[in-house]
Design a protein around this motif. Sequence first.
Motif, PDB file in Angstrom:
ATOM      1  N   HIS A   8       0.789  -1.223   0.000  1.00 40.46           N
ATOM      2  CA  HIS A   8       0.000   0.000   0.000  1.00 40.46           C
ATOM      3  C   HIS A   8       0.824   1.276   0.000  1.00 40.46           C
ATOM      4  N   LEU A   9       1.962   1.196   0.714  1.00 37.08           N
ATOM      5  CA  LEU A   9       2.818   2.380   0.821  1.00 37.08           C
ATOM      6  C   LEU A   9       3.279   2.826  -0.572  1.00 37.08           C
ATOM      7  N   THR A  10       3.723   1.849  -1.337  1.00 35.62           N
ATOM      8  CA  THR A  10       4.173   2.147  -2.704  1.00 35.62           C
ATOM      9  C   THR A  10       2.987   2.564  -3.561  1.00 35.62           C
ATOM     10  N   GLN A  11       1.864   1.907  -3.352  1.00 35.24           N
ATOM     11  CA  GLN A  11       0.670   2.243  -4.130  1.00 35.24           C
ATOM     12  C   GLN A  11       0.226   3.689  -3.856  1.00 35.24           C
ATOM     13  N   THR A  12       0.268   4.062  -2.570  1.00 36.07           N
ATOM     14  CA  THR A  12      -0.097   5.429  -2.211  1.00 36.07           C
ATOM     15  C   THR A  12       0.868   6.421  -2.848  1.00 36.07           C
ATOM     16  N   ALA A  13       2.158   6.089  -2.799  1.00 36.41           N
ATOM     17  CA  ALA A  13       3.165   6.977  -3.395  1.00 36.41           C
ATOM     18  C   ALA A  13       2.924   7.129  -4.893  1.00 36.41           C
ATOM     19  N   LEU A  14       2.626   6.021  -5.556  1.00 32.40           N
ATOM     20  CA  LEU A  14       2.353   6.076  -7.002  1.00 32.40           C
ATOM     21  C   LEU A  14       1.125   6.931  -7.280  1.00 32.40           C
ATOM     22  N   SER A  15       0.111   6.759  -6.435  1.00 28.92           N
ATOM     23  CA  SER A  15      -1.141   7.486  -6.631  1.00 28.92           C
ATOM     24  C   SER A  15      -0.972   8.981  -6.421  1.00 28.92           C
ATOM     25  N   ALA A  16       0.056   9.344  -5.653  1.00 24.36           N
ATOM     26  CA  ALA A  16       0.278  10.765  -5.376  1.00 24.36           C
ATOM     27  C   ALA A  16       1.198  11.399  -6.416  1.00 24.36           C
ATOM     28  N   SER A  17       1.663  10.607  -7.378  1.00 25.81           N
ATOM     29  CA  SER A  17       2.718  11.080  -8.290  1.00 25.81           C
ATOM     30  C   SER A  17       2.234  11.320  -9.711  1.00 25.81           C
ATOM     31  N   ASN A  18       3.017  12.112 -10.442  1.00 27.51           N
ATOM     32  CA  ASN A  18       2.782  12.306 -11.864  1.00 27.51           C
ATOM     33  C   ASN A  18       3.626  11.337 -12.683  1.00 27.51           C
ATOM     34  N   GLU A  19       4.730  10.928 -12.081  1.00 37.50           N
ATOM     35  CA  GLU A  19       5.669  10.085 -12.813  1.00 37.50           C
ATOM     36  C   GLU A  19       6.270   9.055 -11.891  1.00 37.50           C
ATOM     37  N   VAL A  20       6.640   7.925 -12.474  1.00 39.18           N
ATOM     38  CA  VAL A  20       7.389   6.949 -11.697  1.00 39.18           C
ATOM     39  C   VAL A  20       8.729   6.722 -12.380  1.00 39.18           C
ATOM     40  N   LEU A  21       9.765   6.798 -11.565  1.00 46.68           N
ATOM     41  CA  LEU A  21      11.120   6.553 -12.052  1.00 46.68           C
ATOM     42  C   LEU A  21      11.598   5.252 -11.395  1.00 46.68           C
ATOM     43  N   MET A  22      12.008   4.311 -12.214  1.00 49.62           N
ATOM     44  CA  MET A  22      12.398   3.011 -11.664  1.00 49.62           C
ATOM     45  C   MET A  22      13.878   2.731 -11.864  1.00 49.62           C
ATOM     46  N   PRO A  23      14.634   2.702 -10.752  1.00 51.11           N
ATOM     47  CA  PRO A  23      16.033   2.321 -10.884  1.00 51.11           C
ATOM     48  C   PRO A  23      16.143   0.800 -11.016  1.00 51.11           C
ATOM     49  N   ILE A  24      17.015   0.373 -11.892  1.00 51.05           N
ATOM     50  CA  ILE A  24      17.280  -1.061 -12.050  1.00 51.05           C
ATOM     51  C   ILE A  24      18.780  -1.273 -11.872  1.00 51.05           C
ATOM     52  N   GLN A  25      19.109  -2.205 -10.984  1.00 53.40           N
ATOM     53  CA  GLN A  25      20.515  -2.470 -10.732  1.00 53.40           C
ATOM     54  C   GLN A  25      21.054  -3.425 -11.796  1.00 53.40           C
ATOM     55  N   CYS A  26      22.228  -3.110 -12.328  1.00 53.02           N
ATOM     56  CA  CYS A  26      22.824  -3.963 -13.351  1.00 53.02           C
ATOM     57  C   CYS A  26      23.404  -5.202 -12.698  1.00 53.02           C
ATOM     58  N   GLU A  27      22.580  -6.216 -12.575  1.00 52.64           N
ATOM     59  CA  GLU A  27      22.930  -7.408 -11.823  1.00 52.64           C
ATOM     60  C   GLU A  27      22.155  -8.588 -12.381  1.00 52.64           C
ATOM     61  N   TYR A  28      22.562  -9.784 -11.983  1.00 53.13           N
ATOM     62  CA  TYR A  28      21.765 -10.951 -12.364  1.00 53.13           C
ATOM     63  C   TYR A  28      20.334 -10.750 -11.868  1.00 53.13           C
ATOM     64  N   TYR A  29      19.375 -11.244 -12.606  1.00 52.16           N
ATOM     65  CA  TYR A  29      17.963 -11.137 -12.209  1.00 52.16           C
ATOM     66  C   TYR A  29      17.485  -9.693 -12.101  1.00 52.16           C
ATOM     67  N   ALA A  30      18.128  -8.778 -12.813  1.00 52.94           N
ATOM     68  CA  ALA A  30      17.741  -7.368 -12.742  1.00 52.94           C
ATOM     69  C   ALA A  30      16.257  -7.166 -13.046  1.00 52.94           C
ATOM     70  N   MET A  31      15.753  -7.958 -13.999  1.00 48.19           N
ATOM     71  CA  MET A  31      14.373  -7.757 -14.455  1.00 48.19           C
ATOM     72  C   MET A  31      13.392  -8.636 -13.694  1.00 48.19           C
ATOM     73  N   GLU A  32      13.914  -9.514 -12.859  1.00 47.75           N
ATOM     74  CA  GLU A  32      13.028 -10.437 -12.146  1.00 47.75           C
ATOM     75  C   GLU A  32      12.076  -9.678 -11.225  1.00 47.75           C
ATOM     76  N   GLY A  33      10.825 -10.038 -11.281  1.00 44.44           N
ATOM     77  CA  GLY A  33       9.850  -9.416 -10.397  1.00 44.44           C
ATOM     78  C   GLY A  33       9.323  -8.083 -10.915  1.00 44.44           C
ATOM     79  N   LEU A  34       9.923  -7.573 -11.992  1.00 45.15           N
ATOM     80  CA  LEU A  34       9.474  -6.263 -12.490  1.00 45.15           C
ATOM     81  C   LEU A  34       8.051  -6.306 -13.032  1.00 45.15           C
ATOM     82  N   ALA A  35       7.649  -7.486 -13.503  1.00 45.02           N
ATOM     83  CA  ALA A  35       6.306  -7.603 -14.066  1.00 45.02           C
ATOM     84  C   ALA A  35       5.252  -7.197 -13.037  1.00 45.02           C
TER      85      ALA A  35
END
Length: 248
Positions: free
Chosen positions: A127-154
């Motif tokens: 919910h915390l993240t959901q509330t933050a998203l709901s309060a925002s105009n944009e979402v910026l997503m950092p991705i670490q250059c590592e194995y499984y970087a994209m895992e869970g992003l879906a």
Amino acid sequence: MPRTICIANQKGGVGKTTTSINLAAGLALSGNKTLLVDMDPQCNATTGIGLTPVERHPLVVDQPIRNSVLQSSFDGLSILPGSKSFRDVDMLATAASSESEVLIDHLSVGTTQYDYVLIDCPPSLGHLTQTALSASNEVLMPIQCEYYAMEGLAQMIDLIRDVMLERPGQLTFGGILLTMYDSSLELTAEVDEEVRDFFGEVVFDTVIPRDVNVTEAPSHGKSVVDYAPRSRGTRAYLELCMEVLERD
Ligand SMILES: Nc1ncnc2c1ncn2[C@@H]1O[C@H](COP(=O)(O)OP(=O)(O)O)[C@@H](O)[C@H]1O
Ligand SMILES: [Mg+2]
């Protein structure tokens, strides 16, 4: 009205807090009145900028936001500090949608005087993240250059889509940022290619290199921009800042 950017990724350790602090510092340096909002109960954004978490979370107390805003030692950068209070975190995290609407209104009413509001999210899809998203105009997503970087992003993208559907025209994909980039590693090149193939244009040209100055800065209570102005980390974050300003 400010441009409100939420820095989110449900994984920990990908550079959310680092990016929140340093992008906020860069925006402040370029003359924008900037507010960094700490939504993570770990309060790393608050301590990383040299301030102390507060007893009660400013978003749940019945007081104008401005009464809770603290000035950082960096010109133009203010912070709405985080709280480690379990009760408040729980309240923020389990707020029913009507209550989170109140929080979102509270934040938007209290931040009109800023040019930029950056929200540092916890590493969760809750919910915390959901509330933050709901309060925002944009979402910026950092991705670490590592194995499984994209895992869970879906799942993260699903959550973002849900908020976009709930609030048509309000939330956009602000960008994807590759962090802890090491161009000498083949793995970094692979992650870079995979992420750009998948997300295309939305990925920032700027990448954030691994830089020990970036790691050290928070222990001095400063952004890297302030702590090591000539470092690679600073250069990268200022370049990111230019891209963010251009995408407006
Ligand atoms: N570009 C970088 N170079 C070196 N260390 C970094 C860099 N970005 C982040 N770190 C370090 O990695 C760790 C996790 O970063 P953090 O921003 O706290 O991630 P998150 O908020 O996503 O959990 C921290 O110790 C931070 O100092
Ligand atoms: Mg963090």
